[in-house]
Design a protein around this motif. Structure first.
Motif, PDB file in Angstrom:
ATOM      1  N   PHE A 190      41.062 -70.263  81.545  1.00  0.00           N
ATOM      2  CA  PHE A 190      42.275 -71.086  80.779  1.00  0.00           C
ATOM      3  C   PHE A 190      41.786 -71.107  79.450  1.00  0.00           C
ATOM      4  N   TYR A 191      40.551 -71.113  78.964  1.00  0.00           N
ATOM      5  CA  TYR A 191      40.253 -71.228  77.971  1.00  0.00           C
ATOM      6  C   TYR A 191      40.523 -69.570  77.210  1.00  0.00           C
ATOM      7  N   TRP A 192      40.250 -68.592  78.088  1.00  0.00           N
ATOM      8  CA  TRP A 192      40.253 -67.304  77.680  1.00  0.00           C
ATOM      9  C   TRP A 192      41.971 -66.723  77.581  1.00  0.00           C
ATOM     10  N   MET A 193      42.512 -67.511  78.564  1.00  0.00           N
ATOM     11  CA  MET A 193      44.372 -67.123  78.166  1.00  0.00           C
ATOM     12  C   MET A 193      44.590 -67.527  76.619  1.00  0.00           C
ATOM     13  N   GLY A 194      43.987 -69.009  76.448  1.00  0.00           N
ATOM     14  CA  GLY A 194      44.498 -69.577  75.221  1.00  0.00           C
ATOM     15  C   GLY A 194      43.815 -68.539  74.135  1.00  0.00           C
ATOM     16  N   VAL A 195      42.705 -68.157  73.866  1.00  0.00           N
ATOM     17  CA  VAL A 195      42.082 -67.527  73.022  1.00  0.00           C
ATOM     18  C   VAL A 195      42.703 -66.031  72.834  1.00  0.00           C
ATOM     19  N   THR A 196      43.130 -65.570  73.855  1.00  0.00           N
ATOM     20  CA  THR A 196      43.785 -64.074  73.900  1.00  0.00           C
ATOM     21  C   THR A 196      45.128 -64.318  73.343  1.00  0.00           C
ATOM     22  N   THR A 197      45.897 -65.405  73.702  1.00  0.00           N
ATOM     23  CA  THR A 197      47.205 -65.684  73.097  1.00  0.00           C
ATOM     24  C   THR A 197      46.953 -65.524  71.607  1.00  0.00           C
ATOM     25  N   PHE A 198      46.397 -65.969  70.837  1.00  0.00           N
ATOM     26  CA  PHE A 198      46.208 -66.161  69.504  1.00  0.00           C
ATOM     27  C   PHE A 198      45.545 -65.125  68.857  1.00  0.00           C
ATOM     28  N   ALA A 247      49.927 -65.097  76.746  1.00  0.00           N
ATOM     29  CA  ALA A 247      50.947 -66.002  76.220  1.00  0.00           C
ATOM     30  C   ALA A 247      51.683 -66.552  77.380  1.00  0.00           C
ATOM     31  N   LEU A 301      50.069 -68.457  80.188  1.00  0.00           N
ATOM     32  CA  LEU A 301      49.781 -69.821  79.510  1.00  0.00           C
ATOM     33  C   LEU A 301      50.889 -70.717  79.503  1.00  0.00           C
ATOM     34  N   LEU A 355      51.676 -74.211  81.791  1.00  0.00           N
ATOM     35  CA  LEU A 355      51.692 -75.377  81.030  1.00  0.00           C
ATOM     36  C   LEU A 355      52.682 -76.443  81.794  1.00  0.00           C
TER      37      LEU A 355
END
Lengths: 299, 306
Positions: A48-56, A269, A272, A276
């Motif tokens: 999940f962290y990796w999804m978030g980091v990659t998104t931005f 993105a 993620l 949500l």
């Protein structure tokens, strides 16, 4: 209700009398409990962290092996922007929401009636119907989707939202009915008998006595059914082919992947953003969800 | 008018009539979209139906062809391997996590809530995240291992048959451990603490407490949880479809993904349905083994001590 109450009631009891745990020294506790638990949480949450980091992350940071990949140096909303305004993502979200809500309401209505009939009316053969419901719950969608596709096609429902709304209940109704049967079982018969003596009809008993008492069970079943519909993949992949009617999980996999160049930023993105809604819903109703999960397994 | 109204009312208060009436909506949906397709699927397995064309009965032709088909045999092996390895590890890790969460911890409810996250988000979407984590050029795992000096070149997680098998199993375990852990935790919480107190006073070591108190009392719920886990794993579809589509060289094809490929992508409904039908005996066997096998141990638990 029953399941939620028992977990809530037992937790403090277990906590303050758990064996002789106070004898275990702190350093030992750190090694045997906190380190493994930390490792579990790290692995379970990392994607999940990796999804978030990659998104931005901007593309040049995504496709570079230099620097620290665990952090974003120049956060960007470009991927989210692309997802929301250059693809049909909002439509897919709307489809998923619509299909999940309607399928859940439909299944819950059918399940309340069925569970009440099986558990409370005790008509001829109700026990066998209860068994059949449990067996139906064990039928996996991946052995059902081929014949179901031909049924959907014959009913001229292929490539419509209605196809999914009508087929999702095949796994939602057995699950919800099974769960609600457990809740109805815990409501005392005396309440119904009193109402019968006072001249209430069966329908009045169901609506005015049983349902208000079974609200926690219905929330559990509803949350679970919504999540299962939101996450459904194989039926949505098979029964729908136009982009306009796709649901988020299928659309992200089939529409956002174009050719050999993967747009990892917008893919993440999309993943993620699609996760949500269920995660938020879950965070509000954790207890109901867990009691639904464990209740369904325990019975 | 009044009398017919009361007659209807009395008729509706008959619980047998009312019971069937209440069962009707669920029954119609389930018969039309579950029971009928289940029968139809078995029938299709014995026909040469294609998409857009009703098939004719061909007997066991599909099954004979599939039995001789190397890809189908490989898919069967993959499915069994995937199910056995993933289920065993999910059980071990899930039980361990449940025992950890059952300890007296601060923020216990919070931990329990976030542990379940991998199970509740859409599998297709978390599989996309794993796809990125397993990327051959930019994998974060390869990056970290290279920095630590463990490997020289990046690992091709999804391009090599055995790597791909293990990578998909890892993703499946990631998704399944929370389910096993949370349901077993619910079972652990029903065990009365007084057993542990009695065992401690008798001088039982933590291992003995686990072996002779926790495990026997947990066996019935383990049986149910693992039955479900095996069922989910054996029929898994979306994880494979998203991560590898069955590749490389069909090394990760499961029976479910193969039946999708043959029936929907390839148009051979009959052949796909035959593969799906061939899963049923395995499923029944898996249910029997994990359910009755563990049940029997529960019955024996009284005498198996010595």
């Amino acid at each position: 209700m029953k399941a939620a109450e028992t977990t809530a009631a037992e937790t403090p009891e277990v906590a303050d009398t758990q064996g002789m745990n106070y004898l275990v020294s702190l350093p030992r506790r750190i090694v045997t409990v906190y380190v493994p638990l930390g490792a579990f949480l790290l692995v379970l949450l990392f994607p999940f962290y990796w999804m978030g980091v990659t998104t931005f992350k901007p593309n040049e940071e995504l496709l570079s092996r230099e620097g620290n990949p665990f952090w974003v140096k120049n956060p960007t909303l470009a991927h989210v922007n692309k997802l929301l305004f250059e693809t049909s993502y909002p439509d897919w979200l709307w489809n998923t929401m619509l299909i999940a809500v309607v399928a859940t309401v439909l299944s819950l209505t059918c399940s309340v009636l069925a569970a009440y009939a099986i558990e409370r009316l005790r008509f001829h053969g109700s026990r066998y119907v209860g068994m059949a419901i449990f067996l139906a719950y064990l039928v996996p969608p991946s052995i059902l989707f081929i014949p179901l596709a031909t049924v959907v096609y014959k009913l001229q429902l292929f490539d419509t939202r209605l196809a999914l709304i009508l087929t999702y209940p095949t796994f939602l109704i057995p699950f919800c009915t099974w769960l609600l049967m457990g809740y109805f079982k815990s409501i005392p018969f005396e309440l119904e008998e009193c109402a019968l003596i006072d001249g209430a009809s069966r329908w009045q008993i169901l609506v005015k006595i049983i349902l208000p008492l079974a609200v926690p069970g219905m929330i559990s079943a509803g949350i679970f059914a919504f999540t299962l519909s939101w996450n459904e993949f194989i039926y949505a992949l098979t029964f729908v082919s136009s982009s306009e009617v796709k649901t988020v999980p299928v659309a992200v996999v089939t529409e956002l992947v174009e050719g050999d160049v993967y747009h990892w930023g917008s893919l993440m993105a999309g993943a993620l953003l699609g996760s949500l809604p269920v995660a938020v819903l879950y965070s509000f109703f954790v207890e109901y969800y867990v009691s639904g999960l464990t209740g369904a397994v325990k019975e | 008018m009044a009398s017919s109204g009361t007659a209807t009312e009395r008729w509706l208060d008959n619980r047998h009539v009312l019971g069937l009436l209440f069962l009707l909506p669920a029954g119609v949906i389930l018969v039309l979209f579950l029971t009928y397709p289940l029968g139809l699927g078995t029938w299709l397995g014995f026909t040469d139906a294609k998409i857009g064309r009703d098939g004719a009965f061909v007997g066991l032709d599909n099954f004979e062809f599939l039995w001789g088909d190397a890809v189908t045999r490989l898919a069967l092996f993959n499915t069994l391997f995937y199910t056995v390895v993933a289920s065993v590890i999910k059980f071990a890790l899930g039980l361990w996590l449940a025992l950890l969460l059952n300890k007296h911890l601060p923020f216990k409810a919070f931990f329990r809530a976030i542990v379940l996250l991998p199970f509740i988000v859409p599998t297709a979407l978390s599989a996309i995240a794993f796809w990125w984590i397993f990327d051959s050029q930019f994998s974060i795992i390869s990056w970290a291992l290279q920095r630590m000096g463990v490997i020289q070149t990046y690992i091709d997680f999804l391009g090599d048959p055995w790597n791909a098998r293990l990578a998909t199993i890892a993703a499946n375990i990631w998704r399944g451990v929370p389910f096993v852990a949370i349901t077993l935790l619910a079972g652990l919480q029903t065990i009365s603490p007084s057993y542990y107190e009695a065992a401690s006073l008798d001088g039982a070591t933590p291992w003995q407490q686990f072996r002779y108190v926790t495990l026997p009392l947990l066996t019935p719920i383990i049986a149910v949880v693992m039955t479900f886990s095996v069922l989910f794993t054996f029929t898994d579809f979306q994880l494979i479809y998203v991560l590898t589509r069955g590749g490389p060289l069909n090394a990760t094809h499961l029976m479910a993904t193969l039946s999708f490929q043959r029936a929907i992508s390839g148009g051979n409904l009959g052949e796909g349905a035959a593969i799906a039908t061939a899963m049923v005996p395995f499923l029944l066997a898996a249910i029997m083994v994990s359910y009755f096998g563990l049940q029997r141990r529960a019955w024996q638990q009284g005498g198996s001590d010595k």
